[in-house]
Design an enzyme around this catalytic site. Structure first.
Site, PDB file in Angstrom:
ATOM      1  CE  LYS A  52      42.083  29.280  75.315  1.00 12.38           C
ATOM      2  NZ  LYS A  52      42.803  28.742  76.445  1.00 12.38           N
ATOM      3  CD  GLN A  96      45.007  29.850  79.172  1.00 10.34           C
ATOM      4  OE1 GLN A  96      43.931  29.978  78.607  1.00 10.34           O
ATOM      5  NE2 GLN A  96      45.998  29.161  78.649  1.00 10.34           N
ATOM      6  CG  ASP A 119      40.886  23.054  78.614  1.00 13.90           C
ATOM      7  OD1 ASP A 119      40.991  23.244  77.387  1.00 13.90           O
ATOM      8  OD2 ASP A 119      41.315  23.844  79.480  1.00 13.90           O
TER       9      ASP A 119
END
Ligand code: NDP
Length: 284
Positions: A52, A96, A119
């Protein structure tokens, strides 16, 4: 023989478009920023976080990564999220998953400002997706929709079957197919006669987490088959939820693993971060 949908190629194309837009924003003095938080030392998560970060650099997006020890308390993590929620340099915050078991995932997701929730896991964003009036789409299902669109696959009126009903893949995937006018069925571990249902699909999405689970007998000839699964076999190789060797001759389009949906997930994260930066600066 199916056409192979090349997720790497589609992803590259979209990332170039993103990088161009980021450049235009930079000319206005705006730099999108993403913060990625990792708690603990799960090797797979470390790889995702590194990827990322690299993708941000390549697109010209500013990134910060916080690699916290596994014994970080929930309070410490929430305090970091509060700081990032108030940091104008940061447009997107990603924690995460999975988090260590002493940290409550829902509490963490709910603490991230919906405006920076790239997200799209926060209930506010989940609700907006349900209504169809959303800011962010969850990255993996959005990646699948982008692959379908780039391959010229129209969902309207098609029988769409999603195998898997998780909050991060299956459920939002079904909503996106519905918004695109598909007739959608969601299957899960209690579904009866699964093969009968999957064989109805013009578009079949596998998000099960079981290697080579979807076999040729479960696929209608000519179906579009999208494999979200990422499973590691005993020999260390990655494989999807679809038995590629048997399904590929039956399908009209198919995604490989690796190189299908996987690369799209990070691309959609970049897209969401860009979108968030534009929104924060009232740019449409
Ligand atoms: P989950 O484990 O959260 O969900 C799996 C789903 O599959 C559940 O809804 C479960 O049903 C269903 N299922 C399990 N067994 C069966 C069965 N025998 N028949 C029918 N349905 C079944 O997984 P995720 O949604 O998080 O991920 C799915 C896969 O996608 C994994 O391989 C994961 O690694 C991958 N993934 C890939 C990403 C990418 O970037 N490409 C991103 C995210 C995930 P039930 O609800 O009844 O238990």
């Amino acid at each position: 023989m199916a056409k192979i949908i090349n997720g790497k190629e589609v992803s590259e194309k979209i990332r170039l478009r993103i990088a161009e837009e980021v450049k235009d924003l930079a000319a206005k003095g705006i730099v999108p920023g993403l913060a990625v938080i990792l708690v603990g030392d799960d090797p797979a998560s470390q790889v995702y976080v590194r990827n990322k970060k690299r993708a941000c650099e390549q697109a010209g997006i500013y990134s910060e990564s916080y690699e916290l020890p596994g014994n970080t308390s929930q309070e410490e993590l929430l305090a970091l999220i509060d700081k990032l929620n108030n940091d104008p340099k940061i447009n997107g915050i990603l924690a995460q998953l999975p988090l260590p078991s002493h940290i409550d995932e829902e509490t963490v997701i709910n603490r991230i400002s919906p405006d920076k929730d790239v997200d799209a896991f926060h209930p506010v964003n989940v609700g907006k997706i349900m209504i169809g009036n959303y800011d962010f789409l969850p990255c993996t299902p959005a990646g699948v929709m982008a692959l379908l669109a780039e391959s010229g696959v129209d969902c309207a009126g098609k029988e769409c079957v999603v195998v898997g009903r998780s909050n991060i893949v299956g459920k939002p995937q079904a909503m996106l197919l519905l918004h695109n006018h598909g007739t959608v069925t969601i299957c899960h571990s209690r579904t009866k006669n699964l093969a009968e249902v999957t064989r109805r699909a013009d578009i079949l999405i596998a998000a099960v987490g079981k290697p080579d689970f979807i076999t040729a007998e479960m696929v209608k000839p000519g179906a579009v088959v999208i494999d979200v699964g990422i499973n590691r076999k005993a020999d260390g190789k990655l494989t999807g939820d679809v038995d590629f060797a048997s399904v590929e001759p039956v399908a009209s389009y198919i995604t490989p693993v690796p190189g299908g949906v996987g690369p799209m997930t990070i691309t959609m994260l970049l897209q969401n971060t860009l979108k968030s930066a534009k929104k924060a600066n009232n740019i449409s």
